[in-house]
Design an enzyme around this catalytic site. Structure first.
Site, PDB file in Angstrom:
ATOM      1  N   ASP A  84      35.142  13.593 -16.376  1.00 28.26           N
ATOM      2  CA  ASP A  84      35.979  12.900 -15.589  1.00 28.26           C
ATOM      3  C   ASP A  84      35.174  11.552 -15.086  1.00 28.26           C
ATOM      4  O   ASP A  84      34.028  11.998 -14.519  1.00 28.26           O
ATOM      5  CB  ASP A  84      35.917  13.780 -14.397  1.00 28.26           C
ATOM      6  CG  ASP A  84      37.432  13.432 -13.567  1.00 28.26           C
ATOM      7  OD1 ASP A  84      37.894  12.763 -13.283  1.00 28.26           O
ATOM      8  OD2 ASP A  84      38.204  14.542 -14.346  1.00 28.26           O
TER       9      ASP A  84
ATOM     10  N   ASP B 280      33.518   8.051 -18.639  1.00 32.27           N
ATOM     11  CA  ASP B 280      34.281   7.500 -19.129  1.00 32.27           C
ATOM     12  C   ASP B 280      34.417   7.711 -21.055  1.00 32.27           C
ATOM     13  O   ASP B 280      34.391   7.838 -21.811  1.00 32.27           O
ATOM     14  CB  ASP B 280      34.723   6.055 -18.797  1.00 32.27           C
ATOM     15  CG  ASP B 280      35.747   5.695 -18.837  1.00 32.27           C
ATOM     16  OD1 ASP B 280      36.287   5.213 -17.797  1.00 32.27           O
ATOM     17  OD2 ASP B 280      36.215   5.154 -19.671  1.00 32.27           O
TER      18      ASP B 280
ATOM     19  N   SER C 216      53.535  14.094 -22.942  1.00 28.86           N
ATOM     20  CA  SER C 216      54.789  13.987 -21.707  1.00 28.86           C
ATOM     21  C   SER C 216      55.939  14.027 -21.961  1.00 28.86           C
ATOM     22  O   SER C 216      56.765  13.320 -22.952  1.00 28.86           O
ATOM     23  CB  SER C 216      54.304  12.849 -20.735  1.00 28.86           C
ATOM     24  OG  SER C 216      55.113  12.397 -19.770  1.00 28.86           O
TER      25      SER C 216
ATOM     26  N   TYR D 176      52.975   3.870 -20.641  1.00 31.73           N
ATOM     27  CA  TYR D 176      52.357   5.513 -20.376  1.00 31.73           C
ATOM     28  C   TYR D 176      53.143   6.116 -21.915  1.00 31.73           C
ATOM     29  O   TYR D 176      52.308   7.413 -22.155  1.00 31.73           O
ATOM     30  CB  TYR D 176      53.258   5.723 -18.841  1.00 31.73           C
ATOM     31  CG  TYR D 176      52.823   6.844 -18.666  1.00 31.73           C
ATOM     32  CD1 TYR D 176      51.276   7.573 -18.498  1.00 31.73           C
ATOM     33  CD2 TYR D 176      53.711   8.163 -19.156  1.00 31.73           C
ATOM     34  CE1 TYR D 176      50.917   8.974 -18.938  1.00 31.73           C
ATOM     35  CE2 TYR D 176      53.484   9.275 -19.030  1.00 31.73           C
ATOM     36  CZ  TYR D 176      52.031   9.634 -18.781  1.00 31.73           C
ATOM     37  OH  TYR D 176      51.760  10.549 -18.502  1.00 31.73           O
TER      38      TYR D 176
ATOM     39  N   LYS E   5      51.467   8.274 -24.697  1.00 32.07           N
ATOM     40  CA  LYS E   5      51.676   9.814 -24.862  1.00 32.07           C
ATOM     41  C   LYS E   5      52.332   9.870 -25.948  1.00 32.07           C
ATOM     42  O   LYS E   5      51.573  10.898 -26.458  1.00 32.07           O
ATOM     43  CB  LYS E   5      52.235  10.189 -23.701  1.00 32.07           C
ATOM     44  CG  LYS E   5      51.168   9.983 -22.531  1.00 32.07           C
ATOM     45  CD  LYS E   5      50.469  10.749 -22.747  1.00 32.07           C
ATOM     46  CE  LYS E   5      49.455  11.416 -21.686  1.00 32.07           C
ATOM     47  NZ  LYS E   5      48.090  11.699 -21.488  1.00 32.07           N
TER      48      LYS E   5
ATOM     49  N   ARG F 277      66.200   5.800  -7.775  1.00 28.11           N
ATOM     50  CA  ARG F 277      65.324   4.787  -7.968  1.00 28.11           C
ATOM     51  C   ARG F 277      66.084   4.345  -9.687  1.00 28.11           C
ATOM     52  O   ARG F 277      66.457   5.180 -10.499  1.00 28.11           O
ATOM     53  CB  ARG F 277      63.885   5.984  -8.589  1.00 28.11           C
ATOM     54  CG  ARG F 277      63.396   6.299  -7.309  1.00 28.11           C
ATOM     55  CD  ARG F 277      62.582   7.127  -7.628  1.00 28.11           C
ATOM     56  NE  ARG F 277      61.592   7.530  -6.917  1.00 28.11           N
ATOM     57  CZ  ARG F 277      59.978   7.803  -6.899  1.00 28.11           C
ATOM     58  NH1 ARG F 277      60.506   8.711  -7.806  1.00 28.11           N
ATOM     59  NH2 ARG F 277      59.616   8.844  -6.199  1.00 28.11           N
TER      60      ARG F 277
END
Ligand code: UD1
Length: 306
Positions: free
Chosen positions: A32, A55, A119, A143, A147, A270
Protein backbone atom coordinates in the site's frame (compact mmCIF):
# COMPACT_ATOMS: atom_id res chain seq x y z
CA UNK A 1 1.14 -21.62 5.35
CA UNK A 2 0.44 -19.99 1.93
CA UNK A 3 1.40 -16.37 1.44
CA UNK A 4 -1.31 -14.04 0.15
CA UNK A 5 -0.65 -10.51 -1.04
CA UNK A 6 -3.31 -7.81 -0.66
CA UNK A 7 -2.59 -4.70 -2.69
CA UNK A 8 -4.40 -1.73 -1.19
CA UNK A 9 -4.53 -3.65 2.09
CA UNK A 10 -4.78 -0.45 4.13
CA UNK A 11 -7.96 0.55 2.34
CA UNK A 12 -11.57 -0.18 3.16
CA UNK A 13 -12.07 -3.51 1.34
CA UNK A 14 -8.39 -4.46 1.51
CA UNK A 15 -8.21 -4.25 5.30
CA UNK A 16 -11.26 -6.51 5.65
CA UNK A 17 -9.57 -9.01 3.33
CA UNK A 18 -6.42 -8.90 5.46
CA UNK A 19 -8.46 -9.68 8.56
CA UNK A 20 -10.20 -12.68 6.98
CA UNK A 21 -7.03 -14.09 5.38
CA UNK A 22 -5.28 -14.00 8.76
CA UNK A 23 -8.27 -15.74 10.33
CA UNK A 24 -8.05 -18.59 7.86
CA UNK A 25 -4.34 -18.95 8.57
CA UNK A 26 -2.65 -17.35 5.56
CA UNK A 27 0.61 -15.52 5.85
CA UNK A 28 -0.45 -12.01 4.74
CA UNK A 29 1.57 -9.37 2.97
CA UNK A 30 0.22 -5.90 2.19
CA UNK A 31 1.38 -3.50 -0.50
CA UNK A 32 0.00 0.00 0.00
CA UNK A 33 1.24 3.51 -0.68
CA UNK A 34 -1.29 5.06 1.75
CA UNK A 35 -2.65 7.38 -0.94
CA UNK A 36 -6.21 6.67 0.18
CA UNK A 37 -5.67 3.86 2.69
CA UNK A 38 -4.99 4.50 6.37
CA UNK A 39 -2.48 2.84 8.69
CA UNK A 40 -5.25 2.83 11.32
CA UNK A 41 -7.21 0.33 9.18
CA UNK A 42 -4.39 -2.18 9.73
CA UNK A 43 -3.53 -1.29 13.32
CA UNK A 44 -5.13 -4.38 14.95
CA UNK A 45 -3.13 -6.73 12.68
CA UNK A 46 0.01 -4.69 12.22
CA UNK A 47 2.20 -7.23 14.02
CA UNK A 48 0.75 -10.21 12.18
CA UNK A 49 1.36 -8.97 8.65
CA UNK A 50 4.25 -8.02 6.42
CA UNK A 51 3.70 -4.43 5.28
CA UNK A 52 5.43 -3.05 2.21
CA UNK A 53 4.89 0.66 1.80
CA UNK A 54 5.21 1.02 -1.93
CA UNK A 55 3.58 1.91 -5.19
CA UNK A 56 2.15 -0.15 -8.03
CA UNK A 57 4.24 1.93 -10.40
CA UNK A 58 7.49 0.79 -8.74
CA UNK A 59 8.73 -2.52 -10.25
CA UNK A 60 11.13 -3.09 -7.34
CA UNK A 61 8.28 -2.82 -4.82
CA UNK A 62 6.18 -5.19 -6.94
CA UNK A 63 9.00 -7.73 -7.15
CA UNK A 64 9.39 -7.68 -3.35
CA UNK A 65 5.65 -7.83 -2.83
CA UNK A 66 5.04 -10.84 -5.10
CA UNK A 67 8.09 -12.96 -4.14
CA UNK A 68 6.96 -16.31 -2.75
CA UNK A 69 3.26 -15.43 -3.04
CA UNK A 70 0.56 -17.94 -4.02
CA UNK A 71 -2.47 -15.63 -4.22
CA UNK A 72 -2.81 -11.92 -4.99
CA UNK A 73 -5.93 -9.89 -4.13
CA UNK A 74 -5.56 -6.68 -6.12
CA UNK A 75 -7.57 -3.91 -4.43
CA UNK A 76 -5.16 -0.99 -4.89
CA UNK A 77 -6.43 1.69 -7.27
CA UNK A 78 -7.29 5.35 -7.51
CA UNK A 79 -10.99 5.04 -6.68
CA UNK A 80 -12.42 8.47 -7.42
CA UNK A 81 -14.45 8.94 -10.58
CA UNK A 82 -14.15 12.72 -10.47
CA UNK A 83 -10.37 12.56 -10.05
CA UNK A 84 -10.21 10.38 -13.15
CA UNK A 85 -12.20 12.97 -15.08
CA UNK A 86 -9.90 15.76 -13.89
CA UNK A 87 -6.67 13.83 -14.47
CA UNK A 88 -7.14 10.73 -16.65
CA UNK A 89 -3.41 10.20 -17.04
CA UNK A 90 -2.76 9.50 -13.38
CA UNK A 91 -5.75 7.16 -13.15
CA UNK A 92 -4.39 5.32 -16.15
CA UNK A 93 -0.86 5.18 -14.73
CA UNK A 94 -2.00 3.70 -11.42
CA UNK A 95 -5.03 1.63 -12.36
CA UNK A 96 -4.08 0.37 -15.81
CA UNK A 97 -0.29 0.44 -15.96
CA UNK A 98 -0.06 -0.45 -12.27
CA UNK A 99 -2.27 -3.49 -12.82
CA UNK A 100 -0.24 -4.55 -15.84
CA UNK A 101 3.00 -4.24 -13.85
CA UNK A 102 1.47 -6.22 -11.00
CA UNK A 103 0.38 -9.01 -13.37
CA UNK A 104 3.87 -9.11 -14.90
CA UNK A 105 5.45 -9.30 -11.44
CA UNK A 106 2.98 -12.01 -10.41
CA UNK A 107 3.76 -14.02 -13.52
CA UNK A 108 7.47 -13.61 -12.91
CA UNK A 109 7.15 -14.72 -9.30
CA UNK A 110 5.12 -17.84 -10.14
CA UNK A 111 1.97 -16.65 -8.35
CA UNK A 112 -0.86 -19.19 -8.76
CA UNK A 113 -3.81 -16.78 -9.08
CA UNK A 114 -4.59 -13.06 -9.07
CA UNK A 115 -8.07 -11.81 -8.14
CA UNK A 116 -8.62 -8.25 -9.36
CA UNK A 117 -11.21 -5.70 -8.25
CA UNK A 118 -13.38 -4.21 -10.97
CA UNK A 119 -16.50 -2.10 -10.68
CA UNK A 120 -20.11 -1.91 -11.81
CA UNK A 121 -19.00 1.44 -13.26
CA UNK A 122 -18.08 -0.47 -16.44
CA UNK A 123 -21.81 -0.89 -17.21
CA UNK A 124 -22.34 2.88 -17.51
CA UNK A 125 -25.95 4.03 -17.49
CA UNK A 126 -27.48 1.31 -19.63
CA UNK A 127 -31.08 1.17 -18.39
CA UNK A 128 -31.37 -2.59 -18.67
CA UNK A 129 -31.79 -4.31 -15.32
CA UNK A 130 -30.52 -6.49 -13.83
CA UNK A 131 -26.97 -6.08 -15.08
CA UNK A 132 -25.45 -9.35 -16.19
CA UNK A 133 -21.90 -9.87 -17.33
CA UNK A 134 -22.83 -10.35 -21.00
CA UNK A 135 -24.40 -6.88 -21.30
CA UNK A 136 -22.58 -4.42 -23.52
CA UNK A 137 -20.21 -2.39 -21.39
CA UNK A 138 -20.28 1.38 -21.62
CA UNK A 139 -17.61 3.11 -19.53
CA UNK A 140 -18.52 6.75 -18.91
CA UNK A 141 -15.37 7.89 -17.13
CA UNK A 142 -11.63 7.27 -17.32
CA UNK A 143 -12.09 5.43 -14.01
CA UNK A 144 -14.54 3.01 -15.65
CA UNK A 145 -12.16 2.56 -18.59
CA UNK A 146 -9.35 1.78 -16.15
CA UNK A 147 -11.45 -0.87 -14.41
CA UNK A 148 -12.42 -2.40 -17.74
CA UNK A 149 -8.74 -2.55 -18.69
CA UNK A 150 -7.97 -4.11 -15.31
CA UNK A 151 -10.40 -6.96 -15.84
CA UNK A 152 -9.43 -7.45 -19.48
CA UNK A 153 -5.71 -7.58 -18.68
CA UNK A 154 -6.40 -10.12 -15.95
CA UNK A 155 -8.38 -12.35 -18.31
CA UNK A 156 -5.86 -12.03 -21.13
CA UNK A 157 -3.00 -12.98 -18.81
CA UNK A 158 -4.99 -16.01 -17.68
CA UNK A 159 -5.41 -17.11 -21.29
CA UNK A 160 -1.85 -16.41 -22.46
CA UNK A 161 0.36 -17.34 -19.54
CA UNK A 162 0.51 -19.85 -16.72
CA UNK A 163 -1.07 -17.36 -14.31
CA UNK A 164 -4.68 -17.76 -13.25
CA UNK A 165 -6.81 -14.62 -12.85
CA UNK A 166 -10.36 -13.68 -11.92
CA UNK A 167 -12.05 -10.25 -12.13
CA UNK A 168 -14.78 -9.32 -9.67
CA UNK A 169 -17.16 -6.50 -10.63
CA UNK A 170 -18.16 -4.97 -7.32
CA UNK A 171 -21.49 -3.18 -7.00
CA UNK A 172 -22.06 -0.72 -4.11
CA UNK A 173 -19.90 -2.05 -1.30
CA UNK A 174 -20.50 -0.79 2.24
CA UNK A 175 -19.45 -1.57 5.79
CA UNK A 176 -17.27 -0.60 8.72
CA UNK A 177 -14.12 1.43 7.97
CA UNK A 178 -15.51 3.01 4.79
CA UNK A 179 -14.36 6.60 5.02
CA UNK A 180 -17.45 8.87 5.24
CA UNK A 181 -15.54 12.15 4.96
CA UNK A 182 -14.82 12.42 1.26
CA UNK A 183 -17.48 14.08 -0.89
CA UNK A 184 -17.30 10.96 -3.05
CA UNK A 185 -17.90 8.51 -0.20
CA UNK A 186 -20.57 5.91 -0.61
CA UNK A 187 -24.02 6.95 0.47
CA UNK A 188 -24.22 4.37 3.26
CA UNK A 189 -20.97 5.54 4.88
CA UNK A 190 -22.30 9.08 4.90
CA UNK A 191 -25.78 8.24 6.09
CA UNK A 192 -24.49 5.95 8.87
CA UNK A 193 -22.10 8.65 10.10
CA UNK A 194 -25.03 11.07 10.26
CA UNK A 195 -27.39 8.53 11.83
CA UNK A 196 -24.96 7.99 14.71
CA UNK A 197 -25.14 11.64 15.73
CA UNK A 198 -28.62 12.54 14.48
CA UNK A 199 -27.15 14.93 11.89
CA UNK A 200 -29.00 15.75 8.69
CA UNK A 201 -28.38 13.81 5.47
CA UNK A 202 -28.71 15.10 1.93
CA UNK A 203 -30.55 13.15 -0.72
CA UNK A 204 -29.64 14.18 -4.25
CA UNK A 205 -32.89 13.78 -6.19
CA UNK A 206 -36.16 12.43 -4.82
CA UNK A 207 -34.67 9.38 -3.07
CA UNK A 208 -36.33 6.86 -5.37
CA UNK A 209 -32.97 5.97 -6.92
CA UNK A 210 -31.78 2.52 -5.94
CA UNK A 211 -28.57 0.56 -5.65
CA UNK A 212 -27.50 -3.03 -5.13
CA UNK A 213 -25.74 -2.59 -1.79
CA UNK A 214 -23.41 -5.43 -0.78
CA UNK A 215 -21.74 -5.82 2.61
CA UNK A 216 -17.97 -5.81 2.66
CA UNK A 217 -17.98 -9.18 4.45
CA UNK A 218 -19.72 -10.70 1.44
CA UNK A 219 -17.23 -9.08 -0.95
CA UNK A 220 -14.39 -10.57 1.08
CA UNK A 221 -16.09 -13.95 1.04
CA UNK A 222 -16.41 -13.71 -2.76
CA UNK A 223 -12.69 -12.92 -3.03
CA UNK A 224 -11.73 -15.97 -0.99
CA UNK A 225 -13.94 -18.18 -3.17
CA UNK A 226 -12.48 -16.57 -6.31
CA UNK A 227 -8.99 -17.39 -5.08
CA UNK A 228 -9.72 -21.10 -5.38
CA UNK A 229 -12.74 -21.90 -7.58
CA UNK A 230 -11.30 -23.72 -10.64
CA UNK A 231 -14.15 -22.66 -13.00
CA UNK A 232 -13.63 -18.96 -12.21
CA UNK A 233 -10.30 -18.71 -14.00
CA UNK A 234 -10.29 -16.02 -16.73
CA UNK A 235 -13.85 -14.95 -15.85
CA UNK A 236 -15.48 -11.62 -15.02
CA UNK A 237 -18.02 -12.00 -12.23
CA UNK A 238 -20.55 -9.58 -10.69
CA UNK A 239 -20.39 -9.34 -6.90
CA UNK A 240 -23.52 -7.90 -5.34
CA UNK A 241 -26.48 -8.94 -3.22
CA UNK A 242 -28.83 -9.20 -6.18
CA UNK A 243 -31.42 -6.88 -4.59
CA UNK A 244 -31.90 -3.16 -4.88
CA UNK A 245 -32.86 -0.65 -2.22
CA UNK A 246 -33.96 2.94 -2.69
CA UNK A 247 -32.44 5.77 -0.67
CA UNK A 248 -35.82 6.42 0.97
CA UNK A 249 -35.92 2.77 2.13
CA UNK A 250 -32.35 3.12 3.35
CA UNK A 251 -33.32 6.13 5.47
CA UNK A 252 -36.29 4.20 6.90
CA UNK A 253 -34.07 1.24 7.80
CA UNK A 254 -31.56 3.51 9.54
CA UNK A 255 -34.34 5.24 11.46
CA UNK A 256 -35.61 1.87 12.57
CA UNK A 257 -32.15 0.66 13.64
CA UNK A 258 -31.29 3.82 15.56
CA UNK A 259 -34.85 4.31 16.87
CA UNK A 260 -34.81 7.99 15.98
CA UNK A 261 -35.67 10.15 12.99
CA UNK A 262 -32.96 10.86 10.41
CA UNK A 263 -33.49 14.41 9.14
CA UNK A 264 -33.33 14.58 5.35
CA UNK A 265 -32.62 17.56 3.11
CA UNK A 266 -33.43 17.12 -0.57
CA UNK A 267 -31.06 18.64 -3.15
CA UNK A 268 -31.03 18.54 -6.96
CA UNK A 269 -29.96 15.22 -8.48
CA UNK A 270 -26.24 14.87 -9.18
CA UNK A 271 -25.37 15.23 -12.82
CA UNK A 272 -24.36 11.91 -14.30
CA UNK A 273 -26.12 9.94 -11.56
CA UNK A 274 -27.73 6.73 -12.70
CA UNK A 275 -31.24 6.01 -11.41
CA UNK A 276 -31.15 2.31 -10.63
CA UNK A 277 -28.50 -0.36 -10.31
CA UNK A 278 -29.06 -4.06 -9.76
CA UNK A 279 -26.94 -7.10 -10.53
CA UNK A 280 -27.69 -10.64 -11.36
CA UNK A 281 -25.34 -12.80 -9.35
CA UNK A 282 -26.07 -16.09 -11.09
CA UNK A 283 -22.52 -16.35 -12.41
CA UNK A 284 -21.09 -15.85 -8.92
CA UNK A 285 -23.44 -18.52 -7.60
CA UNK A 286 -22.48 -21.02 -10.31
CA UNK A 287 -18.74 -20.35 -10.71
CA UNK A 288 -17.88 -19.42 -7.12
CA UNK A 289 -20.63 -21.04 -5.07
CA UNK A 290 -21.23 -17.52 -3.75
CA UNK A 291 -24.36 -16.59 -1.83
CA UNK A 292 -24.63 -13.33 0.10
CA UNK A 293 -24.71 -13.96 3.84
CA UNK A 294 -25.29 -10.46 5.20
CA UNK A 295 -28.70 -8.80 4.89
CA UNK A 296 -28.81 -5.06 4.32
CA UNK A 297 -30.27 -4.60 7.80
CA UNK A 298 -27.52 -6.64 9.47
CA UNK A 299 -24.83 -4.91 7.39
CA UNK A 300 -26.17 -1.52 8.41
CA UNK A 301 -26.25 -2.57 12.06
CA UNK A 302 -22.58 -3.59 11.88
CA UNK A 303 -21.67 -0.34 10.12
CA UNK A 304 -23.50 1.78 12.70
CA UNK A 305 -21.75 -0.06 15.54
CA UNK A 306 -18.25 0.39 14.14
C1 UD1 B 1 -20.85 4.16 -7.34
C2 UD1 B 1 -19.39 4.41 -7.08
C3 UD1 B 1 -18.80 5.17 -8.23
C4 UD1 B 1 -19.11 4.48 -9.56
C5 UD1 B 1 -20.61 4.28 -9.68
C6 UD1 B 1 -21.00 3.57 -10.96
C7 UD1 B 1 -19.14 4.59 -4.68
C8 UD1 B 1 -18.86 5.50 -3.53
N1 UD1 B 1 -19.24 5.19 -5.87
O1 UD1 B 1 -21.50 5.39 -7.36
O2 UD1 B 1 -17.42 5.21 -8.04
O3 UD1 B 1 -18.71 5.26 -10.63
O4 UD1 B 1 -21.04 3.51 -8.57
O5 UD1 B 1 -21.09 2.23 -10.80
O6 UD1 B 1 -19.23 3.39 -4.53
N2 UD1 B 1 -26.29 10.16 -2.65
C9 UD1 B 1 -27.10 11.01 -1.91
N3 UD1 B 1 -26.54 11.63 -0.84
C10 UD1 B 1 -25.23 11.46 -0.47
C11 UD1 B 1 -24.43 10.59 -1.23
C12 UD1 B 1 -24.99 9.95 -2.33
O7 UD1 B 1 -28.26 11.19 -2.22
O8 UD1 B 1 -24.81 12.06 0.54
C13 UD1 B 1 -26.91 9.46 -3.79
C14 UD1 B 1 -26.15 9.61 -5.09
O9 UD1 B 1 -26.50 10.79 -5.74
C15 UD1 B 1 -26.60 8.34 -5.81
C16 UD1 B 1 -26.79 7.31 -4.68
O10 UD1 B 1 -26.90 8.08 -3.49
O11 UD1 B 1 -27.84 8.55 -6.43
C17 UD1 B 1 -25.62 6.37 -4.52
O12 UD1 B 1 -24.44 7.15 -4.47
P1 UD1 B 1 -22.98 6.52 -4.20
O13 UD1 B 1 -22.99 5.80 -2.92
O14 UD1 B 1 -22.01 7.61 -4.38
O15 UD1 B 1 -22.82 5.40 -5.30
P2 UD1 B 1 -23.00 5.44 -6.89
O16 UD1 B 1 -23.58 6.69 -7.37
O17 UD1 B 1 -23.71 4.19 -7.25
Amino acid sequence: MPTSLVTGGAGFIGSHLVERLLLRGDHVRVLDNFSSGHAANLAPWRRSIELIEGDLRDPAALARATAGVELVFHQAALPLVQQSVDDPAITNAVNVDGTLQLLLAARGAGVRRVVVASSAAVYGDDQQLPKHEELPIQPLSPYAVSKLATEQYACVFARLYPLEAVALRYFNVFGPRQDPRSPYSGVIARFCAAARTGAEVTIFGDGSQSRDFVAVADVVHANLLAGDAPAANAQVINIARGERTSLLDLVRLLEDLTARPLPVRFAPARSGDILHSLATIDRARVLLGFAPQVSLREGLRLTLEA
